[in-house]
Every structure is written in structure tokens, then in C-alpha cells.
Design a protein around this motif. Structure first.
Motif, mmCIF file in Angstrom:
data_model
loop_
_atom_site.group_PDB
_atom_site.id
_atom_site.type_symbol
_atom_site.label_atom_id
_atom_site.label_comp_id
_atom_site.label_asym_id
_atom_site.label_seq_id
_atom_site.Cartn_x
_atom_site.Cartn_y
_atom_site.Cartn_z
ATOM 1 N N THR A 221 2.958 -8.117 83.100
ATOM 2 C CA THR A 221 2.058 -8.818 83.150
ATOM 3 C C THR A 221 1.284 -9.594 81.853
ATOM 4 O OG1 THR A 221 0.207 -7.451 83.049
ATOM 5 C CG2 THR A 221 1.269 -8.012 84.654
ATOM 6 N N MET A 222 2.070 -9.132 80.486
ATOM 7 C CA MET A 222 1.661 -9.525 79.426
ATOM 8 C C MET A 222 2.568 -10.513 78.285
ATOM 9 S SD MET A 222 -0.441 -5.660 77.713
ATOM 10 C CE MET A 222 -0.011 -4.562 78.107
ATOM 11 N N ILE A 223 3.770 -9.823 78.735
ATOM 12 C CA ILE A 223 4.970 -10.846 78.363
ATOM 13 C C ILE A 223 5.397 -11.405 79.302
ATOM 14 C CG2 ILE A 223 6.751 -11.581 76.492
ATOM 15 C CD1 ILE A 223 5.714 -8.884 74.989
ATOM 16 N N LYS A 224 5.490 -12.551 79.822
ATOM 17 C CA LYS A 224 5.486 -12.752 81.178
ATOM 18 C C LYS A 224 6.750 -14.226 80.919
ATOM 19 C CE LYS A 224 1.488 -13.350 84.320
ATOM 20 N NZ LYS A 224 0.920 -14.208 84.977
ATOM 21 N N THR A 225 8.135 -13.960 81.471
ATOM 22 C CA THR A 225 9.159 -14.420 81.471
ATOM 23 C C THR A 225 8.424 -15.822 82.292
ATOM 24 O OG1 THR A 225 10.351 -12.979 81.620
ATOM 25 C CG2 THR A 225 11.629 -15.180 81.934
ATOM 26 N N VAL A 226 8.866 -16.962 81.375
ATOM 27 C CA VAL A 226 8.666 -18.709 82.356
ATOM 28 C C VAL A 226 9.893 -18.725 82.203
ATOM 29 C CG1 VAL A 226 8.148 -20.806 81.903
ATOM 30 C CG2 VAL A 226 7.043 -18.672 80.785
ATOM 31 N N ARG A 227 10.876 -19.362 84.069
ATOM 32 C CA ARG A 227 11.748 -19.947 84.059
ATOM 33 C C ARG A 227 12.447 -20.846 83.525
ATOM 34 N NH1 ARG A 227 14.528 -18.779 89.089
ATOM 35 N NH2 ARG A 227 12.950 -17.727 89.477
ATOM 36 N N SER A 228 13.133 -21.359 83.073
ATOM 37 C CA SER A 228 13.851 -22.784 81.866
ATOM 38 C C SER A 228 13.065 -22.341 80.766
ATOM 39 C CB SER A 228 14.037 -24.077 82.636
ATOM 40 O OG SER A 228 14.625 -23.485 83.608
ATOM 41 N N GLY A 229 12.047 -21.520 80.726
ATOM 42 C CA GLY A 229 11.442 -21.923 78.871
ATOM 43 C C GLY A 229 11.139 -21.010 77.987
ATOM 44 N N GLY A 230 10.993 -19.752 77.969
ATOM 45 C CA GLY A 230 11.221 -18.541 77.713
ATOM 46 C C GLY A 230 9.740 -17.758 77.712
ATOM 47 N N TYR A 231 9.344 -17.004 76.749
ATOM 48 C CA TYR A 231 8.232 -16.372 77.270
ATOM 49 C C TYR A 231 7.039 -16.820 76.944
ATOM 50 C CZ TYR A 231 12.393 -13.360 77.723
ATOM 51 O OH TYR A 231 13.247 -12.190 77.791
ATOM 52 N N MET A 232 5.868 -15.661 77.118
ATOM 53 C CA MET A 232 4.299 -16.664 77.499
ATOM 54 C C MET A 232 3.690 -15.511 77.430
ATOM 55 S SD MET A 232 1.795 -18.746 79.255
ATOM 56 C CE MET A 232 1.819 -18.332 80.442
ATOM 57 N N PHE A 233 2.664 -14.844 75.915
ATOM 58 C CA PHE A 233 1.901 -13.820 76.129
ATOM 59 C C PHE A 233 0.243 -14.227 76.403
ATOM 60 C CE2 PHE A 233 -0.383 -10.311 73.581
ATOM 61 C CZ PHE A 233 0.369 -9.673 73.197
ATOM 62 N N THR A 234 0.646 -13.482 77.464
ATOM 63 C CA THR A 234 -0.987 -13.715 78.342
ATOM 64 C C THR A 234 -2.334 -12.907 77.535
ATOM 65 O OG1 THR A 234 -0.505 -11.522 79.662
ATOM 66 C CG2 THR A 234 0.433 -14.174 80.168
ATOM 67 N N PRO A 235 -2.104 -11.466 77.063
ATOM 68 C CA PRO A 235 -3.458 -11.509 76.910
ATOM 69 C C PRO A 235 -4.164 -11.668 75.943
ATOM 70 C CG PRO A 235 -1.800 -10.027 76.524
ATOM 71 C CD PRO A 235 -1.278 -10.753 76.982
ATOM 72 N N ARG A 236 -5.281 -11.867 75.322
ATOM 73 C CA ARG A 236 -6.492 -11.964 74.515
ATOM 74 C C ARG A 236 -6.278 -11.598 73.257
ATOM 75 N NH1 ARG A 236 -11.706 -14.782 74.688
ATOM 76 N NH2 ARG A 236 -12.694 -14.355 73.429
ATOM 77 N N VAL A 237 -6.346 -12.366 72.975
ATOM 78 C CA VAL A 237 -5.558 -12.082 70.904
ATOM 79 C C VAL A 237 -7.338 -12.324 70.210
ATOM 80 C CG1 VAL A 237 -4.035 -11.727 69.441
ATOM 81 C CG2 VAL A 237 -3.456 -11.932 71.381
ATOM 82 N N GLU A 238 -7.280 -11.006 69.498
ATOM 83 C CA GLU A 238 -8.418 -10.661 68.516
ATOM 84 C C GLU A 238 -8.344 -10.541 67.664
ATOM 85 O OE1 GLU A 238 -11.814 -12.199 69.298
ATOM 86 O OE2 GLU A 238 -11.839 -11.982 71.242
ATOM 87 N N PRO A 239 -8.620 -11.526 66.399
ATOM 88 C CA PRO A 239 -7.753 -11.139 64.752
ATOM 89 C C PRO A 239 -9.364 -10.529 63.984
ATOM 90 C CG PRO A 239 -8.617 -13.961 65.359
ATOM 91 C CD PRO A 239 -9.090 -12.769 66.340
ATOM 92 N N ILE A 240 -9.029 -9.403 63.124
ATOM 93 C CA ILE A 240 -9.292 -8.288 62.519
ATOM 94 C C ILE A 240 -9.683 -8.660 61.594
ATOM 95 C CG2 ILE A 240 -9.987 -5.709 62.530
ATOM 96 C CD1 ILE A 240 -8.260 -5.608 65.326
ATOM 97 N N LEU A 241 -10.623 -8.789 61.307
ATOM 98 C CA LEU A 241 -10.156 -9.109 59.786
ATOM 99 C C LEU A 241 -10.444 -8.021 58.621
ATOM 100 C CD1 LEU A 241 -12.844 -12.275 59.931
ATOM 101 C CD2 LEU A 241 -9.937 -12.357 59.699
ATOM 102 N N ALA A 242 -10.727 -7.488 57.386
ATOM 103 C CA ALA A 242 -10.064 -6.729 56.333
ATOM 104 C C ALA A 242 -12.088 -6.566 56.142
ATOM 105 C CB ALA A 242 -9.738 -7.038 55.257
ATOM 106 N N ALA A 243 -11.967 -5.381 55.697
ATOM 107 C CA ALA A 243 -13.449 -5.281 55.474
ATOM 108 C C ALA A 243 -14.205 -6.062 54.740
ATOM 109 C CB ALA A 243 -13.680 -4.003 55.242
ATOM 110 N N GLY A 244 -15.969 -6.713 54.964
ATOM 111 C CA GLY A 244 -16.245 -7.545 53.790
ATOM 112 C C GLY A 244 -15.792 -9.131 53.747
ATOM 113 N N ASN A 245 -14.408 -9.090 55.000
ATOM 114 C CA ASN A 245 -14.658 -10.713 54.908
ATOM 115 C C ASN A 245 -15.768 -11.307 55.935
ATOM 116 O OD1 ASN A 245 -12.028 -10.467 53.401
ATOM 117 N ND2 ASN A 245 -10.689 -11.015 54.613
#
Length: 245
Positions: A221-245
Motif C-alpha cells: 500500500t505504500m509503494i504501489k506499482t503503476v501499470r505501464s508507469g513505474g512506482y508511486m510512493f503513497t504515504p504523506r511525507v513530513e520533512p523534519i528540520l534540524a533543531a534551531g531551523n
């Protein structure tokens, strides 16, 4: 959620060449607008969204190099220059004015399409890097991928063993969530088309990563195969910044 067709503006005063390029690109899933000189180009760029500009060097009125400089002063729209003259001075001038690539006439339309795809992939990668600038980690579905330590932690905080190739591919997918990425583009982004790199190697790596992050690797469910396309990453992704940024 397939990627939309790119909007290409072809600025070429030779009708036969202009028609050939437009017809070939349209048959290869591109939206194409054409112009014959700088004035038509400016009008088209005002009226349409342009994802990439194909610009002939020899044009009536202002030449392509002058137009390239003007476009680059106002936007980062990718530019591929075309010329009938194969002289190095034209290529160097075009690149110095901000062109992203350069192709001498006569050329194979397949090569032009390959260069368009390569330039658009580089631009997408640059935009992604800008969006995650300052991030030291990326979070998804409870997992944390540490960009500095090059390691993956599961929702319990345990380190997940990964090879360097697996990490690079997972990072590439995480940085482009919700986008269909072809095996070809994944190879370019992770392995740079090194000798011995094949599309099949992407399938093998995806299978390994799925076994490490998917609740059920057989029903991913997270890395889905797309027919005749390739792959798609489905989860919501959150950047995590270094402390102080």
C-alpha cells in the motif's frame, strides 16, 4: 495520479522542422504550442503555462541566444537550444545565457524527446531538493529516514537494516510522494545510469524495501506499482528540520 503531460513551446521559424517536432512530441504525450519568432514566443508564454522551451538559435528578428538571455532573466523555465550550426561558440554562448541543453541540427526526434525528459527530471529533482532544504530527516507512516546518518528507523525507533542502494531508492521515493516514477527515471535519480544498471534492478530493490516497510509485502500500500508507469510512493511525507531551523 499520473503526471500531467508537459507543456512544450517550440520556437522555430522553419515550418517543416517546427511541424516535425510538434507532431512527434504530440504523439509522445506532450502538449505543444509553436511560435516562429520572439514576439510570438512572448505571447505564447503569457497565454500558456510553459514547462520547457525549445528555442532555435537562428530566428528572424532577435536571435535565440538573445531570447534565451531574456527568458532566463525572468524565469527558470528549462530551455533546449537548437541550431543548424554545429559550432562550439553557439553551444557555449547558449549555455552561458542559461540554456539547459543544446542539440545541433539535423537531429533524431527521439534524441530530442530523451533530452526533454532528462531536463524535466533534473528540474523536478531540483525543485524537490529545494522543498526539503534544511530537512535532516523525512517521516512517513511512523517511519523516520535520517538523511544525514543514512538510516531508517521503524515506528518503534528500531534501526531497519538497509543496503546503500535500498536507502537511495527509498529516499528518492520519499522525496517525490504521490508521483508516478518510471523505472527509467528511478535509475537516473539513484544510479546515474552506471554500467550494469538495468530497469530490473529497480524491481528487485522495491521488492526488498517492501519487505521492510509494508504491513503486507504481498499487498503493498505504500509503494504501489503503476501499470505501464513505474512506482508511486503513497504515504504523506513530513520533512523534519534540524533543531534551531
Amino acid at each position: 495520479m499520473a503526471q500531467p503531460a508537459p507543456n512544450i513551446l517550440v520556437v522555430e521559424d522553419d515550418r517543416e522542422t517546427r511541424t516535425l517536432i510538434a507532431k512527434y512530441l504530440r504523439t509522445n504525450a506532450c502538449n505543444v504550442t509553436t511560435a516562429t519568432d520572439g514576439r510570438e514566443m512572448a505571447r505564447a508564454m503569457t497565454d500558456h503555462r510553459v514547462d520547457l522551451l525549445i528555442l532555435d538559435v537562428m530566428l528572424p528578428g532577435e536571435d535565440g541566444i538573445t531570447l534565451c538571455r531574456k527568458v532566463r532573466a525572468e524565469s527558470q523555465t528549462p530551455i533546449i537550444m537548437l541550431t543548424a550550426r554545429g559550432e562550439d561558440v553557439d553551444r557555449i554562448l547558449g549555455l552561458e545565457m542559461g540554456a539547459d541543453d543544446y542539440l545541433a541540427k539535423p537531429f533524431n526526434p527521439r534524441e530530442l524527446l530523451a533530452r526533454i525528459n532528462a531536463v524535466l527530471r533534473r528540474q523536478a529533482a531540483a525543485q524537490t531538493a529545494s522543498a526539503t532544504e534544511g530537512a535532516t530527516a523525512l517521516g512517513f507512516a511512523g517511519f523516520r529516514i535520517d538523511l544525514r546518518l543514512r538510516e531508517l528507523r521503524d515506528p518503534e525507533g528500531a534501526r531497519v537494516a538497509m543496503t546503500s542502494a535500498e536507502f537511495d531508492l527509498l529516499r528518492t521515493l520519499c522525496e517525490r510522494p504521490g508521483r508516478v516514477l518510471s523505472r527509467d527515471s528511478l535509475l537516473d535519480l539513484t544510479q546515474g545510469r552506471n554500467a550494469g544498471s538495468f530497469e530490473r534492478s529497480i524491481d528487485v530493490l522495491v521488492s526488498r524495501i517492501r519487505r521492510k516497510i509494508e504491513p503486507d509485502p504481498l499487498e503493498p500500500t505504500m509503494i504501489k506499482t503503476v501499470r505501464s508507469g513505474g512506482y508511486m510512493f503513497t504515504p504523506r511525507v513530513e520533512p523534519i528540520l534540524a533543531a534551531g531551523n
